[in-house]
Scaffold this motif. Sequence first.
Motif, PDB file in Angstrom:
ATOM      1  N   SER A  45     -15.925  19.223   4.708  1.00 42.60           N
ATOM      2  CA  SER A  45     -16.995  18.305   4.069  1.00 42.60           C
ATOM      3  C   SER A  45     -17.587  17.397   4.966  1.00 42.60           C
ATOM      4  N   SER A  46     -17.061  16.904   6.008  1.00 43.70           N
ATOM      5  CA  SER A  46     -17.642  15.929   7.069  1.00 43.70           C
ATOM      6  C   SER A  46     -18.208  16.884   8.186  1.00 43.70           C
ATOM      7  N   TYR A  47     -18.226  18.198   8.013  1.00 43.29           N
ATOM      8  CA  TYR A  47     -18.830  18.862   9.449  1.00 43.29           C
ATOM      9  C   TYR A  47     -20.164  18.740   9.702  1.00 43.29           C
ATOM     10  N   ASP A  48     -21.092  18.682   8.696  1.00 46.69           N
ATOM     11  CA  ASP A  48     -22.392  18.841   8.588  1.00 46.69           C
ATOM     12  C   ASP A  48     -22.936  17.094   9.410  1.00 46.69           C
ATOM     13  N   GLU A  49     -22.153  16.218   9.101  1.00 43.48           N
ATOM     14  CA  GLU A  49     -22.520  15.016   9.734  1.00 43.48           C
ATOM     15  C   GLU A  49     -22.030  14.933  11.234  1.00 43.48           C
ATOM     16  N   ALA A  50     -20.876  15.339  11.485  1.00 45.33           N
ATOM     17  CA  ALA A  50     -20.231  15.408  12.702  1.00 45.33           C
ATOM     18  C   ALA A  50     -21.053  16.333  13.580  1.00 45.33           C
ATOM     19  N   ARG A  51     -21.512  17.490  13.374  1.00 47.96           N
ATOM     20  CA  ARG A  51     -22.213  18.232  14.252  1.00 47.96           C
ATOM     21  C   ARG A  51     -23.563  17.787  14.644  1.00 47.96           C
ATOM     22  N   LEU A  52     -24.206  16.803  13.804  1.00 45.06           N
ATOM     23  CA  LEU A  52     -25.537  16.698  14.168  1.00 45.06           C
ATOM     24  C   LEU A  52     -25.637  15.854  15.440  1.00 45.06           C
ATOM     25  N   CYS A  53     -26.841  15.978  16.357  1.00 46.59           N
ATOM     26  CA  CYS A  53     -27.153  15.321  17.316  1.00 46.59           C
ATOM     27  C   CYS A  53     -27.943  14.320  16.708  1.00 46.59           C
ATOM     28  N   ARG A  54     -28.599  13.280  17.547  1.00 47.38           N
ATOM     29  CA  ARG A  54     -29.526  12.049  17.103  1.00 47.38           C
ATOM     30  C   ARG A  54     -30.902  12.633  16.981  1.00 47.38           C
ATOM     31  N   ASN A  55     -31.159  13.489  18.117  1.00 49.80           N
ATOM     32  CA  ASN A  55     -32.434  14.379  17.828  1.00 49.80           C
ATOM     33  C   ASN A  55     -32.429  15.238  16.836  1.00 49.80           C
ATOM     34  N   THR A  56     -33.101  15.095  15.781  1.00 52.17           N
ATOM     35  CA  THR A  56     -33.109  15.887  14.526  1.00 52.17           C
ATOM     36  C   THR A  56     -34.541  16.795  14.577  1.00 52.17           C
ATOM     37  N   ARG A  57     -35.006  17.226  15.733  1.00 53.75           N
ATOM     38  CA  ARG A  57     -35.912  18.192  15.951  1.00 53.75           C
ATOM     39  C   ARG A  57     -35.627  19.329  15.189  1.00 53.75           C
ATOM     40  N   VAL A  58     -36.482  20.075  14.368  1.00 56.95           N
ATOM     41  CA  VAL A  58     -36.094  21.340  13.416  1.00 56.95           C
ATOM     42  C   VAL A  58     -35.550  22.226  14.188  1.00 56.95           C
ATOM     43  N   ASP A  59     -35.979  22.323  15.770  1.00 57.41           N
ATOM     44  CA  ASP A  59     -35.584  23.475  16.312  1.00 57.41           C
ATOM     45  C   ASP A  59     -34.498  23.558  17.078  1.00 57.41           C
ATOM     46  N   ILE A  60     -33.469  22.238  16.852  1.00 60.42           N
ATOM     47  CA  ILE A  60     -32.182  22.079  17.465  1.00 60.42           C
ATOM     48  C   ILE A  60     -31.292  22.067  16.041  1.00 60.42           C
ATOM     49  N   ALA A  94     -22.192  12.354  24.530  1.00 58.34           N
ATOM     50  CA  ALA A  94     -22.243  10.839  24.682  1.00 58.34           C
ATOM     51  C   ALA A  94     -22.996  10.219  23.437  1.00 58.34           C
ATOM     52  N   GLY A  95     -24.354  10.239  23.982  1.00 56.95           N
ATOM     53  CA  GLY A  95     -25.205   9.592  23.021  1.00 56.95           C
ATOM     54  C   GLY A  95     -25.808  10.429  21.992  1.00 56.95           C
ATOM     55  N   GLY A  96     -25.833  11.900  22.114  1.00 58.15           N
ATOM     56  CA  GLY A  96     -26.212  12.781  21.370  1.00 58.15           C
ATOM     57  C   GLY A  96     -27.719  12.966  21.261  1.00 58.15           C
ATOM     58  N   HIS A  97     -28.491  12.525  22.464  1.00 56.22           N
ATOM     59  CA  HIS A  97     -29.856  12.533  22.545  1.00 56.22           C
ATOM     60  C   HIS A  97     -30.362  13.801  23.174  1.00 56.22           C
ATOM     61  N   GLY A  98     -29.714  14.858  23.524  1.00 55.73           N
ATOM     62  CA  GLY A  98     -30.168  16.045  24.163  1.00 55.73           C
ATOM     63  C   GLY A  98     -31.391  16.620  23.600  1.00 55.73           C
ATOM     64  N   PHE A  99     -32.444  17.233  24.379  1.00 53.89           N
ATOM     65  CA  PHE A  99     -33.575  17.894  23.853  1.00 53.89           C
ATOM     66  C   PHE A  99     -33.425  19.246  23.954  1.00 53.89           C
ATOM     67  N   GLU A 100     -32.403  19.753  24.109  1.00 47.48           N
ATOM     68  CA  GLU A 100     -32.268  21.380  24.170  1.00 47.48           C
ATOM     69  C   GLU A 100     -31.214  21.714  23.231  1.00 47.48           C
ATOM     70  N   ASN A 101     -31.128  23.009  22.747  1.00 47.31           N
ATOM     71  CA  ASN A 101     -30.351  23.682  21.718  1.00 47.31           C
ATOM     72  C   ASN A 101     -28.926  23.534  22.621  1.00 47.31           C
ATOM     73  N   ALA A 102     -28.940  23.668  23.818  1.00 49.38           N
ATOM     74  CA  ALA A 102     -27.364  23.626  24.442  1.00 49.38           C
ATOM     75  C   ALA A 102     -26.783  22.453  24.138  1.00 49.38           C
ATOM     76  N   ALA A 103     -27.518  21.127  23.629  1.00 47.18           N
ATOM     77  CA  ALA A 103     -26.991  19.918  23.328  1.00 47.18           C
ATOM     78  C   ALA A 103     -25.954  19.916  22.201  1.00 47.18           C
ATOM     79  N   GLY A 104     -26.334  21.105  21.345  1.00 47.39           N
ATOM     80  CA  GLY A 104     -25.556  21.176  20.026  1.00 47.39           C
ATOM     81  C   GLY A 104     -24.286  21.905  20.316  1.00 47.39           C
ATOM     82  N   CYS A 105     -24.146  22.687  21.215  1.00 51.59           N
ATOM     83  CA  CYS A 105     -22.835  23.323  21.652  1.00 51.59           C
ATOM     84  C   CYS A 105     -22.333  24.448  20.501  1.00 51.59           C
ATOM     85  N   SER A 106     -23.520  25.137  19.965  1.00 53.79           N
ATOM     86  CA  SER A 106     -23.248  26.246  19.208  1.00 53.79           C
ATOM     87  C   SER A 106     -22.296  27.354  19.655  1.00 53.79           C
ATOM     88  N   GLY A 107     -21.295  27.518  18.625  1.00 54.78           N
ATOM     89  CA  GLY A 107     -20.125  28.562  19.202  1.00 54.78           C
ATOM     90  C   GLY A 107     -19.110  27.968  19.937  1.00 54.78           C
TER      91      GLY A 107
END
Length: 313
Positions: A45-60, A94-107
Amino acid sequence: MGRGLASMLAMLLPIATEATAHPALPALEACLRNTTGSVVIQGESSYDEARLCRNTRVDIVPFPLAVVRVSSEKEVQHAVRCAAAQGVQACARAGGHGFENAAGCSGGLTIDLQDLQDLAVEPDSQVVHFGAGHTLGQLYYKLKTEYDLVVPGGAESGVGASGLFLGCGRGMLTQLHGLACDTIQGVRYVDARGELQVANADTNPDMFWMAKGGGGEFPGIVTEFTVQAFTAPHSLYARDCTFPPEKAKALIKTWVSHLPEMSDPVHQMFTHITMWNSMYVNFPSLCFDCSPEQIEWFEAKVNEIAEAVGGGQ
């Protein structure tokens, strides 16, 4: 160079682009829960909150297999070893402000460093050792209020200090003290095998070189920085000039022609131009702890640029 390249290759594992069932997830979860404190996996249940970066750009759109929030270097080591054992990528956040999809560590496995908050100062040399979990605001506040020190860096308090220092980091003190990465004297980091390493001018110099500007491509997870700090300025003298948008080209050309002189640390100033989608172009400048003679030079230089461009206020 061999050790750095080996670490890099070990970290560059395939990354999924969406949340899918992964055969390694059960074993990864079991390993993490045995060795680290806070673990969130896909489906909880807490996954959606935990996975998000601070940058909420729709393509990330981050979809890590799991997010682990660590509180020590040993927990970082354990988390990396768990990821390596299952053949999935380990990513630092660390801060979660990455500007690339790699910042989300998908997979992969996101390792959240925000609780690495240790800070120590060597008073005589003003050398600072700080944990990789600090945001810029946290770092600035501790250094100024407790030690009357500063480090050059950005102006956004919520940005992670780790990403800024590893990625060079320009700010208002750059013309006086250099880029943030220029102040790095060493780092402690966990390599792709989960081993704790040190990089400085004498030990792992290739990794030290990468830490001074490699950004998110640094092939390891930095847990602690050692940097040179400076006595905090106690007075600021400011000028702020505004021009209509049609003057932008003339302002930039004139400003750039004077930039080498203004960037000389002897003048103790900061200057830049801001020109977002607005109805004006801004040319702000600051003088730090300046003497009357320095302020006189500062005023004359700003006036010279403004008068050459014309139409400012």
